[in-house]
Motif scaffolding. Structure first.
Motif, PDB file in Angstrom:
ATOM      1  N   ARG A  37       0.861  -1.133   0.140  1.00 30.11           N
ATOM      2  CA  ARG A  37       0.037   0.004  -0.046  1.00 30.11           C
ATOM      3  C   ARG A  37       0.894   1.198   0.093  1.00 30.11           C
ATOM      4  O   ARG A  37       0.428   2.155  -0.681  1.00 30.11           O
ATOM      5  CB  ARG A  37      -0.992  -0.076   1.146  1.00 30.11           C
ATOM      6  CG  ARG A  37      -1.897  -0.967   1.088  1.00 30.11           C
ATOM      7  CD  ARG A  37      -3.113  -0.804   2.062  1.00 30.11           C
ATOM      8  NE  ARG A  37      -2.619  -1.258   3.415  1.00 30.11           N
ATOM      9  CZ  ARG A  37      -2.627  -2.370   3.972  1.00 30.11           C
ATOM     10  NH1 ARG A  37      -3.201  -3.395   3.363  1.00 30.11           N
ATOM     11  NH2 ARG A  37      -2.195  -2.512   5.201  1.00 30.11           N
ATOM     12  N   ALA A  38       1.890   1.218   0.644  1.00 30.30           N
ATOM     13  CA  ALA A  38       2.806   2.370   0.667  1.00 30.30           C
ATOM     14  C   ALA A  38       3.548   2.567  -0.694  1.00 30.30           C
ATOM     15  O   ALA A  38       3.606   3.696  -1.171  1.00 30.30           O
ATOM     16  CB  ALA A  38       4.227   2.142   1.644  1.00 30.30           C
ATOM     17  N   LYS A  69       1.998   1.829  -3.372  1.00 23.75           N
ATOM     18  CA  LYS A  69       0.921   2.470  -4.336  1.00 23.75           C
ATOM     19  C   LYS A  69       0.692   3.879  -4.163  1.00 23.75           C
ATOM     20  O   LYS A  69       0.151   4.730  -4.728  1.00 23.75           O
ATOM     21  CB  LYS A  69      -0.474   1.525  -3.991  1.00 23.75           C
ATOM     22  CG  LYS A  69      -0.616   0.443  -4.865  1.00 23.75           C
ATOM     23  CD  LYS A  69      -1.815  -0.379  -4.633  1.00 23.75           C
ATOM     24  CE  LYS A  69      -1.411  -1.736  -4.152  1.00 23.75           C
ATOM     25  NZ  LYS A  69      -2.706  -2.423  -3.793  1.00 23.75           N
ATOM     26  N   ALA A  70       0.747   4.259  -2.734  1.00 20.89           N
ATOM     27  CA  ALA A  70       0.524   5.684  -2.531  1.00 20.89           C
ATOM     28  C   ALA A  70       1.830   6.633  -2.885  1.00 20.89           C
ATOM     29  O   ALA A  70       1.366   7.524  -3.428  1.00 20.89           O
ATOM     30  CB  ALA A  70       0.903   5.807  -0.879  1.00 20.89           C
ATOM     31  N   ARG A 110       2.936   5.823  -6.015  1.00 19.62           N
ATOM     32  CA  ARG A 110       2.708   5.976  -7.294  1.00 19.62           C
ATOM     33  C   ARG A 110       1.718   6.918  -7.390  1.00 19.62           C
ATOM     34  O   ARG A 110       1.780   7.873  -8.164  1.00 19.62           O
ATOM     35  CB  ARG A 110       2.286   4.538  -7.581  1.00 19.62           C
ATOM     36  CG  ARG A 110       1.496   4.576  -9.080  1.00 19.62           C
ATOM     37  CD  ARG A 110       0.749   3.265  -9.450  1.00 19.62           C
ATOM     38  NE  ARG A 110      -0.435   3.112  -8.438  1.00 19.62           N
ATOM     39  CZ  ARG A 110      -0.965   2.161  -8.735  1.00 19.62           C
ATOM     40  NH1 ARG A 110      -0.883   1.196  -9.228  1.00 19.62           N
ATOM     41  NH2 ARG A 110      -2.073   1.901  -7.803  1.00 19.62           N
ATOM     42  N   ASP A 111       0.400   7.083  -6.733  1.00 19.74           N
ATOM     43  CA  ASP A 111      -0.597   7.634  -6.556  1.00 19.74           C
ATOM     44  C   ASP A 111      -0.207   9.500  -6.409  1.00 19.74           C
ATOM     45  O   ASP A 111      -0.795  10.091  -7.078  1.00 19.74           O
ATOM     46  CB  ASP A 111      -1.578   7.672  -5.773  1.00 19.74           C
ATOM     47  CG  ASP A 111      -2.466   6.352  -6.377  1.00 19.74           C
ATOM     48  OD1 ASP A 111      -2.239   6.024  -7.216  1.00 19.74           O
ATOM     49  OD2 ASP A 111      -3.218   5.827  -5.660  1.00 19.74           O
ATOM     50  N   ASP A 112       0.655   9.636  -5.202  1.00 21.99           N
ATOM     51  CA  ASP A 112       0.928  11.013  -5.134  1.00 21.99           C
ATOM     52  C   ASP A 112       1.979  11.108  -3.848  1.00 21.99           C
ATOM     53  O   ASP A 112       1.964  10.581  -2.983  1.00 21.99           O
ATOM     54  CB  ASP A 112      -0.443  11.687  -4.423  1.00 21.99           C
ATOM     55  CG  ASP A 112      -0.151  13.083  -4.344  1.00 21.99           C
ATOM     56  OD1 ASP A 112       1.127  13.578  -4.018  1.00 21.99           O
ATOM     57  OD2 ASP A 112      -1.096  13.820  -4.524  1.00 21.99           O
ATOM     58  N   ILE A 135       4.130  13.389  -2.848  1.00 25.31           N
ATOM     59  CA  ILE A 135       3.914  14.431  -2.168  1.00 25.31           C
ATOM     60  C   ILE A 135       3.149  14.210  -0.822  1.00 25.31           C
ATOM     61  O   ILE A 135       3.539  14.167   0.407  1.00 25.31           O
ATOM     62  CB  ILE A 135       3.435  15.729  -2.452  1.00 25.31           C
ATOM     63  CG1 ILE A 135       4.608  16.283  -3.763  1.00 25.31           C
ATOM     64  CG2 ILE A 135       3.404  16.794  -1.557  1.00 25.31           C
ATOM     65  CD1 ILE A 135       4.137  17.529  -4.457  1.00 25.31           C
ATOM     66  N   ALA A 136       1.982  13.494  -0.986  1.00 27.31           N
ATOM     67  CA  ALA A 136       1.151  13.195  -0.048  1.00 27.31           C
ATOM     68  C   ALA A 136       1.703  11.794   0.704  1.00 27.31           C
ATOM     69  O   ALA A 136       1.548  11.786   2.111  1.00 27.31           O
ATOM     70  CB  ALA A 136      -0.170  12.466  -0.622  1.00 27.31           C
ATOM     71  N   ALA A 137       2.269  11.023   0.013  1.00 26.11           N
ATOM     72  CA  ALA A 137       2.889  10.152   0.380  1.00 26.11           C
ATOM     73  C   ALA A 137       4.122  10.292   1.637  1.00 26.11           C
ATOM     74  O   ALA A 137       3.963   9.699   2.637  1.00 26.11           O
ATOM     75  CB  ALA A 137       3.460   8.852  -0.564  1.00 26.11           C
ATOM     76  N   GLU A 138       4.715  11.134   1.341  1.00 27.35           N
ATOM     77  CA  GLU A 138       5.754  11.924   2.148  1.00 27.35           C
ATOM     78  C   GLU A 138       5.198  12.523   3.389  1.00 27.35           C
ATOM     79  O   GLU A 138       5.958  12.422   4.600  1.00 27.35           O
ATOM     80  CB  GLU A 138       6.663  12.675   1.197  1.00 27.35           C
ATOM     81  CG  GLU A 138       8.071  12.714   1.655  1.00 27.35           C
ATOM     82  CD  GLU A 138       8.984  13.670   0.596  1.00 27.35           C
ATOM     83  OE1 GLU A 138       8.551  14.582   0.235  1.00 27.35           O
ATOM     84  OE2 GLU A 138      10.102  13.605   0.960  1.00 27.35           O
ATOM     85  N   HIS A 176      11.466   3.456   0.672  1.00 22.30           N
ATOM     86  CA  HIS A 176      10.460   2.516  -0.306  1.00 22.30           C
ATOM     87  C   HIS A 176      10.673   2.557  -1.541  1.00 22.30           C
ATOM     88  O   HIS A 176      10.696   1.270  -2.051  1.00 22.30           O
ATOM     89  CB  HIS A 176       9.237   3.356   0.330  1.00 22.30           C
ATOM     90  CG  HIS A 176       8.756   2.605   1.533  1.00 22.30           C
ATOM     91  ND1 HIS A 176       8.960   3.676   2.719  1.00 22.30           N
ATOM     92  CD2 HIS A 176       7.995   1.843   1.959  1.00 22.30           C
ATOM     93  CE1 HIS A 176       8.549   3.194   3.762  1.00 22.30           C
ATOM     94  NE2 HIS A 176       7.809   2.114   3.261  1.00 22.30           N
TER      95      HIS A 176
END
Lengths: 283, 382
Positions: free
Chosen positions: B217-218, B220-221, B223-225, B227-230, B239
């Motif tokens: 899931r991390a 995929k996060a 991949r999706d965004d 800045i939001a993941a960080e 990661h």
């Protein structure tokens, strides 16, 4: 003002090339307070947020969280010559500290974004669950081999509890981006809460909301503040939201602090009114 | 809320499907000679499936556009070959390099005290994993500088790495280790296609488990965004490196198994064309769909190696037309098929969906008119 602020900015300056976006900003957030940062468009509010959360390394100044410096900077290299802010020499002898956003989040500062940044391929449930990854103790082997089932279950339960509290549980398996706008905002706050923060930074939480939704959001913010013992720093343009729900306000214009104090003081301050409405040339 | 009854039903159906697959494989191995085209296709396609899934982990799930797969496969293949050629045959293989530097063989070592079958197969598996580890180690080193790059730049850097590696392995001064540009051969192979399918099934299952874990899931996060993941506390550098290393590990194992399938090994076969072939499988199957990669690699290899062969050799589907069906016509048809797939399935055959046992059970329930409760765990699966 309290002696032990949870967040304190000291002389923070952020300069991009020749543009000083934030100039010598000092502010503090005390435990349990809701503090608003206001200012006209382009005043440097979001830049200040980015300096706190590690997205930008400020050019000069210190950010302290719970009494410990988490960001320390002074003009270096080329910036030494073109630095246009104040207090250039104040921290010159200090070692600069420049953490990445994830380290700052791990310290206990969570944020939301001005333009919603949910993970778009994930469901509502997964969005919140993924934010819990930071707190997971399992490593990649135990995660792959499903050795940490107890922790997995705990993470899922905490996520469901969080969703239930935000009235989002009925959308559990919907794609996050399929939610209506207001709920996406709520989900972003829920996701930030999943990292168990002590300080929550909200970047325009009420943007695009009507007065009634804004009122509800304000009540919601106060409610989560009480429940989780948070302190909140927020940027907002809805003045009724700011006046009704914040304990103190900092107003900035062109990167500089122009006024701070209680909502009453700030709303009657001539400099704030001038900054928002403009001053006519012939005065 | 998960329905207990449906979970049990799903596991029964799942186990049944696995047993059927195993039975089919055993029958194929028992009745068809090992050089039969069906056996060859199953072997090669399963290897491609593993490599495609490993590439999908990186490109599809973490959003890192890397084209270094052939390089990591090369590392795995060479490690496997170098450490598993029987000692007695080394003088013959390394004839220009006095038998080479390394004078032991891991599978041989194991077969000495664990018996011919178990020991040899265990040794083969361990050597394959060693190949994966070597690839993973190089991925760690190369990842330190390269993963700071984004999108196309990362692709160029990893592609360059793979090409450098291929040239390096042909360097005559490394001859006693890699045999220079000569062939490596005589290393052991699984006797059956079942061995390939089972081993690769286990590895792909591990990737599936990883993708569905908190680390997946991390990824995929990220991949999706990013800045939001960080901002949600996911350490990007760590990661990304992790995904790169894991992907390379499985690519290395895939490379070792490809060497095993080919029987002889030469650095020349790991050209960037191979990476593009795997990328093609990933894209056609659906970026972000593991079952898509697996299905497409079987379809791709089967049609390339077997079903469309007739287009090159004169007779296709019983039509004998040596004028049209001559050398090169197969590639023209394959290109046409690819274009059709890309036009009508712009997200690949599977998109980002997955086949799952749950989906199959639901399908049959619907087929026989049984009503499944609407929210019995519908998560968008087919």
């Amino acid at each position: 003002m309290s002696e032990n602020p949870i967040l304190r900015l000291e002389n923070v300056t952020m300069q991009f090339g020749g543009v000083v976006a934030v100039n010598n900003l000092s502010l503090q957030v005390n435990p349990g307070e809701i503090v608003a940062l206001i200012g006209p468009n382009g005043a440097g509010k979001t830049t200040a947020f980015n300096c706190i959360t590690g997205v930008y390394q400020p050019t000069n100044g210190i950010v302290e969280f719970e009494g410990k410096p988490i960001v320390v900077a002074h003009p270096e290299g080329k910036m030494k010559k073109i630095y246009a802010g104040e207090n250039a020499a104040l921290y010159a002898d200090r070692h600069s500290v420049n953490p990445t956003p994830d380290t700052i989040t791990k310290l206990g500062i969570a944020r939301t974004f001005q333009n919603i940044r949910l993970w778009k391929s994930m469901t509502v449930f997964e969005n919140v669950l993924t934010a819990k990854h930071m707190l997971a103790k399992q490593n990649v082997f135990s995660a792959t081999l499903r050795l940490a089932r107890a922790e997995d279950r705990q993470m899922a339960e905490e996520t469901e509890a969080l969703l239930a509290e935000q009235d989002l549980l009925k959308y559990r398996d919907d794609l996050a981006t399929s939610l209506p706008y207001g709920l996406q905002r709520r989900l972003e706050i829920a996701r930030a809460l999943a990292t168990k923060p002590k300080l929550l930074l909200l970047d325009e939480p009420a943007a695009g909301m009507n007065p009634q939704e804004t009122q509800e959001l304000g009540e919601f913010v106060v409610q989560i503040k009480e429940k989780y013992g948070l302190s909140i720093l927020l940027i907002e343009h809805h003045m009724d939201f700011v006046m009704n729900f914040s304990d103190r306000i900092y107003a900035i214009d062109f990167g500089k602090l122009i006024c701070d104090g209680t909502p009453d003081v700030v709303s009657n301050d001539q400099r704030v009114i001038d900054a928002y409405l403009g001053v006519s040339e012939d005065e | 809320m998960i329905n207990k009854y449906s979970v049990r039903k799903e596991s029964i159906v799942g186990i049944a499907l696995l047993l059927i697959l195993l039975a089919v494989m055993t029958v194929i191995d028992f009745f068809l000679p090992s050089y039969h085209i069906a056996v060859m296709v199953i072997k090669k396609a399963s290897v491609y499936a593993l490599v495609a899934v490993s590439m999908n982990l990186l490109n599809g799930f973490t959003g890192l556009f890397s084209l270094g797969q052939a390089g990591f496969m090369l590392l795995g293949a060479y490690t496997y070959a170098i450490f598993s050629i029987p000692v007695a045959k080394r003088a013959g293989v390394y004839q220009y390099f006095d038998g080479g530097w390394i004078q032991f063989s891991i599978p041989e070592f194991f077969s000495e005290f664990l018996g011919e079958t178990i020991g040899l197969n265990m040794g083969i598996i361990l050597t394959l994993i060693l190949g994966g580890l070597v690839a993973a180690f190089f991925a760690y080193l190369i990842g330190l500088p390269v993963l700071r790059l984004k999108s196309d730049y990362l692709a160029i850097a990893t592609l360059g790495f793979a090409e450098i590696l291929r040239a390096f392995f042909q360097w005559p001064n490394l001859g006693p280790l890699t045999n220079g540009s000569n062939l490596l051969k005589s290393y052991p192979d699984f006797k059956s296609a079942t061995g390939y399918v089972v081993l690769i099934g286990i590895f792909i299952a591990m990737i599936v488990l990883l993708v569905n874990s908190t680390y997946g899931r991390a990824f995929k996060a990220i991949r999706d965004d990013e800045i939001a993941a960080e901002a949600m506390g996911i350490n990007l550098a760590k990661h990304k490196r992790l995904a790169f290393i894991i992907s390379s590990f499985f690519a290395g194992i895939g490379g070792g198994m490809l060497a095993m399938y080919m029987g002889t090994l030469q650095a020349l076969s790991f050209k960037s064309t191979m990476t593009y072939e795997i990328l093609l499988v990933v894209v056609m199957g659906g970026i972000g769909s593991i079952t898509g990669s697996v299905i497409t690699s079987f379809m791709y290899i089967a049609s390339m190696e077997w079903l469309l062969r007739g287009l090159d050799s004169g007779t296709f589907l019983g039509i004998h037309a040596p004028g049209v069906f001559k050398n090169g016509f197969r590639m023209a048809v394959v290109s046409l098929i690819i274009m059709v797939v890309v036009l009508f399935f712009s997200k690949g055959i599977m998109g980002d969906r997955e086949f799952s046992v749950k989906g199959i059970v639901k399908f049959f329930d619907r087929l026989f008119g049984k009503k499944t409760p609407k929210n019995a765990g519908g998560d968008g699966n087919v």
